[in-house]
Design a protein around this motif. Sequence first.
Motif, PDB file in Angstrom:
ATOM      1  N   TYR A   2      17.641  75.920  64.066  1.00 32.50           N
ATOM      2  CA  TYR A   2      17.994  75.414  65.389  1.00 32.50           C
ATOM      3  C   TYR A   2      18.881  76.440  66.089  1.00 32.50           C
ATOM      4  CZ  TYR A   2      16.307  70.985  63.570  1.00 32.50           C
ATOM      5  OH  TYR A   2      15.527  70.003  63.011  1.00 32.50           O
ATOM      6  N   LEU A   3      18.810  76.475  67.415  1.00 32.53           N
ATOM      7  CA  LEU A   3      19.617  77.387  68.214  1.00 32.53           C
ATOM      8  C   LEU A   3      20.847  76.633  68.700  1.00 32.53           C
ATOM      9  CD1 LEU A   3      16.795  79.106  70.315  1.00 32.53           C
ATOM     10  CD2 LEU A   3      17.922  79.956  68.237  1.00 32.53           C
ATOM     11  N   PHE A   4      21.998  76.991  68.157  1.00 32.76           N
ATOM     12  CA  PHE A   4      23.236  76.310  68.534  1.00 32.76           C
ATOM     13  C   PHE A   4      23.796  76.903  69.821  1.00 32.76           C
ATOM     14  CE2 PHE A   4      23.027  75.280  64.012  1.00 32.76           C
ATOM     15  CZ  PHE A   4      23.338  73.924  64.048  1.00 32.76           C
ATOM     16  N   PRO A   5      24.422  76.071  70.647  1.00 31.81           N
ATOM     17  CA  PRO A   5      24.939  76.543  71.933  1.00 31.81           C
ATOM     18  C   PRO A   5      26.095  77.518  71.776  1.00 31.81           C
ATOM     19  CG  PRO A   5      25.683  74.311  71.500  1.00 31.81           C
ATOM     20  CD  PRO A   5      24.679  74.637  70.431  1.00 31.81           C
ATOM     21  N   LYS A   6      26.195  78.451  72.701  1.00 30.75           N
ATOM     22  CA  LYS A   6      27.262  79.443  72.690  1.00 30.75           C
ATOM     23  C   LYS A   6      28.572  78.818  73.153  1.00 30.75           C
ATOM     24  CE  LYS A   6      28.487  83.983  74.597  1.00 30.75           C
ATOM     25  NZ  LYS A   6      28.089  85.057  75.541  1.00 30.75           N
ATOM     26  N   ASP A   7      29.680  79.242  72.559  1.00 30.21           N
ATOM     27  CA  ASP A   7      31.032  78.830  72.945  1.00 30.21           C
ATOM     28  C   ASP A   7      31.265  77.332  72.777  1.00 30.21           C
ATOM     29  OD1 ASP A   7      31.594  81.464  73.609  1.00 30.21           O
ATOM     30  OD2 ASP A   7      31.036  81.197  75.709  1.00 30.21           O
ATOM     31  N   LEU A   8      30.572  76.738  71.833  1.00 31.56           N
ATOM     32  CA  LEU A   8      30.764  75.336  71.487  1.00 31.56           C
ATOM     33  C   LEU A   8      30.591  75.176  69.983  1.00 31.56           C
ATOM     34  CD1 LEU A   8      28.595  73.674  74.288  1.00 31.56           C
ATOM     35  CD2 LEU A   8      31.102  73.659  74.198  1.00 31.56           C
ATOM     36  N   GLN A  91      27.155  76.430  52.099  1.00 38.84           N
ATOM     37  CA  GLN A  91      25.702  76.523  52.015  1.00 38.84           C
ATOM     38  C   GLN A  91      25.279  76.243  50.578  1.00 38.84           C
ATOM     39  OE1 GLN A  91      24.219  80.232  53.548  1.00 38.84           O
ATOM     40  NE2 GLN A  91      25.280  80.042  55.496  1.00 38.84           N
ATOM     41  N   ASP A  92      24.371  75.297  50.426  1.00 37.97           N
ATOM     42  CA  ASP A  92      23.921  74.972  49.063  1.00 37.97           C
ATOM     43  C   ASP A  92      22.681  74.088  49.146  1.00 37.97           C
ATOM     44  OD1 ASP A  92      23.829  74.920  46.346  1.00 37.97           O
ATOM     45  OD2 ASP A  92      25.565  73.604  46.067  1.00 37.97           O
ATOM     46  N   LEU A 146      28.821  76.891  62.663  1.00 38.50           N
ATOM     47  CA  LEU A 146      29.634  77.814  61.870  1.00 38.50           C
ATOM     48  C   LEU A 146      28.831  78.482  60.767  1.00 38.50           C
ATOM     49  CD1 LEU A 146      32.941  75.758  61.461  1.00 38.50           C
ATOM     50  CD2 LEU A 146      32.402  77.511  63.158  1.00 38.50           C
ATOM     51  N   GLY A 147      27.611  77.971  60.530  1.00 35.65           N
ATOM     52  CA  GLY A 147      26.775  78.548  59.480  1.00 35.65           C
ATOM     53  C   GLY A 147      26.564  77.643  58.288  1.00 35.65           C
ATOM     54  N   ALA A 148      27.062  76.427  58.339  1.00 35.98           N
ATOM     55  CA  ALA A 148      26.831  75.486  57.237  1.00 35.98           C
ATOM     56  C   ALA A 148      25.341  75.180  57.135  1.00 35.98           C
ATOM     57  CB  ALA A 148      27.614  74.202  57.451  1.00 35.98           C
TER      58      ALA A 148
END
Length: 215
Positions: A2-8, A91-92, A146-148
């Motif tokens: 998914y593409l997460f929004p910038k600055d949020l 991440q797991d 955040l990358g989770a």
Amino acid sequence: MYLFPKDLYADIRLEDVTHTSIVYENASLSEHKSSQEIGAFLRVWDGKRWYYSATTQIDNIQKELDALAALATPNPQILADPVVCRLEANQDVCLRFQENDVRQVPSEEKAALLQSYLPLVQMEEITNWRASYLDTHTEKRFWSSLGANLHFDYQHASVVLRFTANLGAVPHSDSIHTYQPDFSSLQDKHGVLKTQIAESLDFAKNAVPVTPGAY
């Protein structure tokens, strides 16, 4: 994915749940069904307010995320926000039930298993009974800006026997069950449940009122 929004800050929780329910009441099959529920819960945080959305339209998750982001105010310092600083980016993958997934067991086998337990409550002392086979398999995913990236599952299966016996002045009702992490573990619990039923009926026959007083 998914593409997460910038600055949020944003995260997505996806849950896929499958249920099976088979019920016999006094020797008659009253329910035999399986169902699946898939849904997602989304959040966006701009440092001042949370924006939420829930959907069962899995193909529209990106649209839901973009719609929430449009409501929020971009914050270039979002990574320094006290709320975001407390969050982790683990991440797991922990899929423990892939080899013994209750979803892969044919419905006929589940019904046959429950039928094998029916003789335990088919006795003269028991006047009314209900026997159920129940299972649930849940698979969850979690992603964040955040990358989770987490992927895990859990499940349970059970046989439940509820009954009423008329052995004294007052009808005696009870419920016993065996609760296991997979289908195969239910196949050899007949002796355990038989003992519990016997103990319950013994209580109904021999229990006496407690003598009033201080203990």
